[in-house]
Design an enzyme around this catalytic site. Structure first.
Site, PDB file in Angstrom:
ATOM      1  N   GLU A  55       3.412   8.986   1.291  1.00 34.94           N
ATOM      2  CA  GLU A  55       2.135   8.625   0.665  1.00 34.94           C
ATOM      3  C   GLU A  55       2.349   7.975  -0.698  1.00 34.94           C
ATOM      4  OE1 GLU A  55      -0.696   8.459   1.974  1.00 34.94           O
ATOM      5  OE2 GLU A  55      -0.186   9.455   3.848  1.00 34.94           O
ATOM      6  N   GLN A  60      -0.108   1.040  -3.021  1.00 34.85           N
ATOM      7  CA  GLN A  60       0.020  -0.367  -3.439  1.00 34.85           C
ATOM      8  C   GLN A  60       1.212  -1.089  -2.813  1.00 34.85           C
ATOM      9  OE1 GLN A  60      -0.319   1.175  -7.302  1.00 34.85           O
ATOM     10  NE2 GLN A  60      -1.955  -0.198  -7.870  1.00 34.85           N
ATOM     11  N   LEU A  98      10.871  -1.674  -5.035  1.00 33.13           N
ATOM     12  CA  LEU A  98       9.584  -1.200  -4.523  1.00 33.13           C
ATOM     13  C   LEU A  98       8.478  -1.341  -5.577  1.00 33.13           C
ATOM     14  CD1 LEU A  98       8.797  -0.017  -1.783  1.00 33.13           C
ATOM     15  CD2 LEU A  98       9.325   2.250  -2.637  1.00 33.13           C
ATOM     16  N   TYR A 100       6.341  -0.496  -9.333  1.00 36.22           N
ATOM     17  CA  TYR A 100       5.595   0.665  -9.850  1.00 36.22           C
ATOM     18  C   TYR A 100       6.526   1.874  -9.985  1.00 36.22           C
ATOM     19  CZ  TYR A 100       1.664  -2.268  -8.540  1.00 36.22           C
ATOM     20  OH  TYR A 100       0.800  -3.323  -8.402  1.00 36.22           O
ATOM     21  N   TYR A 138      -6.330  11.784  -4.088  1.00 38.93           N
ATOM     22  CA  TYR A 138      -5.988  11.196  -2.792  1.00 38.93           C
ATOM     23  C   TYR A 138      -4.700  11.786  -2.225  1.00 38.93           C
ATOM     24  CZ  TYR A 138      -3.552   8.460   0.517  1.00 38.93           C
ATOM     25  OH  TYR A 138      -2.810   8.137   1.620  1.00 38.93           O
TER      26      TYR A 138
END
Ligand code: SF4
Length: 375
Positions: A55, A60, A98, A100, A138
């Site tokens: 997750e 993004q 990847l 972030y 989330y």
């Protein structure tokens, strides 16, 4: 029956849903998911650690990009204890590309916290999960529903779009009232059992069918009961916040080599590539001549403590980070006094043997510079 009040900004979950609508929606979604669910590596095991890693990686980032990263990450860090015991640098190295990177640092910090505060057992309650770095409503909902079967809703990019269309939501989805309505609907939709599967089915429908542009309504299992489809407003809903204007900036990076080693510095928590290593890099105002040479010299000195002169531009890399479009010029730097290479060096900087560069986590543009150097 579903009521559609098209002049209203949105519909509360109560106003569009009755028991019949809900039954049809759930049944159609489940049947569709049974036939169309993609076989993805994180779906084979509902272990909370694996759900969590997937997750966080999927935030993004596209599924096709995440698959390889997920498998490599799990191979190296198969469980919480292995991740907690690792050096942050290694976690970042596996995350390299990847983007972030804060996600990776927080993942690592959260693993350490779980080992310390929960004896290495993944918490199964919302309060404990929300107390961990990088876990918001989330991610907590995804872990609790998929791994622990709890009746927790989820709301991420794909479901925000899908649910906005089910609600005929005409306000920006980021507004607090919109968020309230979306969470409310996400909760009302949940069945009594197989919550995790149902949440995954919602995300899958949003991802594969109810896409941002040209949603495939003709293939959608809930087409007949979707108010946005009935009103032909798929291109209008969801209403997104206006994009921030793109800003063009010019940066320089200086590759300083001393025989078979090169100078890297570790980016501080305030910098864009926090935690990663990088060549001395900074924004520049000048483009050529003495003014540029002076600017390069001053910035390198400030970042590394070393006096360096620079020669011609080796490479120009154009890339984008968030709202910045960056033109990065890479220069070769020479130590003015090689004898001071160790003494004057700033704490954040390090001479790295070329053969060890593979072990250092770098940004994508940093890795390109390495490649240029090694070539
Ligand atoms: S009918 Fe179209 S707009 Fe409505 S949920 Fe399905 S794909 Fe999305």
């Amino acid at each position: 029956m579903m009521t559609i009040l098209s002049d209203q900004p949105g519909l509360s979950a109560d106003s569009i849903i009755d028991a019949n609508w809900l039954r049809r929606f759930r049944q159609r979604l489940r049947n569709w998911y049974r036939k169309h669910a993609r076989s993805l590596p994180w779906r084979s095991d509902a272990d909370p650690y694996r759900v969590w890693i997937s997750e966080v990686m999927l935030q993004q980032t596209q599924v096709s990009t995440v698959i390889d990263y997920y498998q490599r990450f799990l191979q190296r860090f198969p469980d919480l204890n292995t991740l907690a015991a690792a050096e942050e640098q290694e976690v970042l190295r596996l995350w390299e590309g990847l983007g972030y990177y804060r996600r990776a640092r927080q993942l690592h910090q959260a693993a350490i916290q779980i080992v310390k505060e929960h004896d290495g057992l993944f918490p199964s309650d919302r309060t404990s999960l929300l107390a961990l770095p990088g876990i918001g409503r989330y991610t907590a909902g995804a872990i609790l529903s998929i791994a622990f079967g709890q009746r927790e809703p989820i709301l991420e990019a794909n479901t925000i779009r899908l649910l906005s269309r089910l609600l005929l939501l005409r306000e920006e989805t980021t507004r607090s009232d919109s968020q309230r309505q979306l969470w409310e609907l996400a909760e009302v939709l949940l069945p009594r059992t197989s919550i995790g599967l149902f949440n995954q089915a919602l995300m899958e429908l949003g991802s594969l069918v109810c896409t941002p542009q040209n949603p495939a309504c003709h293939e959608c299992p809930v087409q007949e009961i979707c108010p946005t489809h009935q009103h032909g407003l798929q291109e209008v809903i969801p209403v997104m916040a206006p994009k921030r204007a793109v800003t063009a900036i010019r940066e320089a990076a200086v590759i300083i080599q001393d025989q078979s080693r090169v100078l890297l510095r570790r980016c501080s928590p305030q910098e864009r590539w926090a935690g990663l290593w990088d060549f001395p890099r900074f924004e520049i105002r000048h483009q050529r001549g003495q003014a540029l040479a002076r600017e390069l010299h001053e910035n390198v000195f400030q970042l590394t403590g070393l006096q360096v002169s620079t020669s011609g531009c080796l490479q120009v890399i154009k890339h984008s980070v968030t709202r910045y479009r960056i033109t990065l010029s890479c220069y070769q730097g020479q130590l003015v006094s090689p004898s001071t290479a160790e003494d004057e060096l700033a704490d954040s900087a390090e001479w790295v043997p070329l053969s060890d560069l593979q072990d250092y986590p770098l940004s994508v543009s940093g890795r390109k510079m390495c490649q240029c150097l090694l070539d």
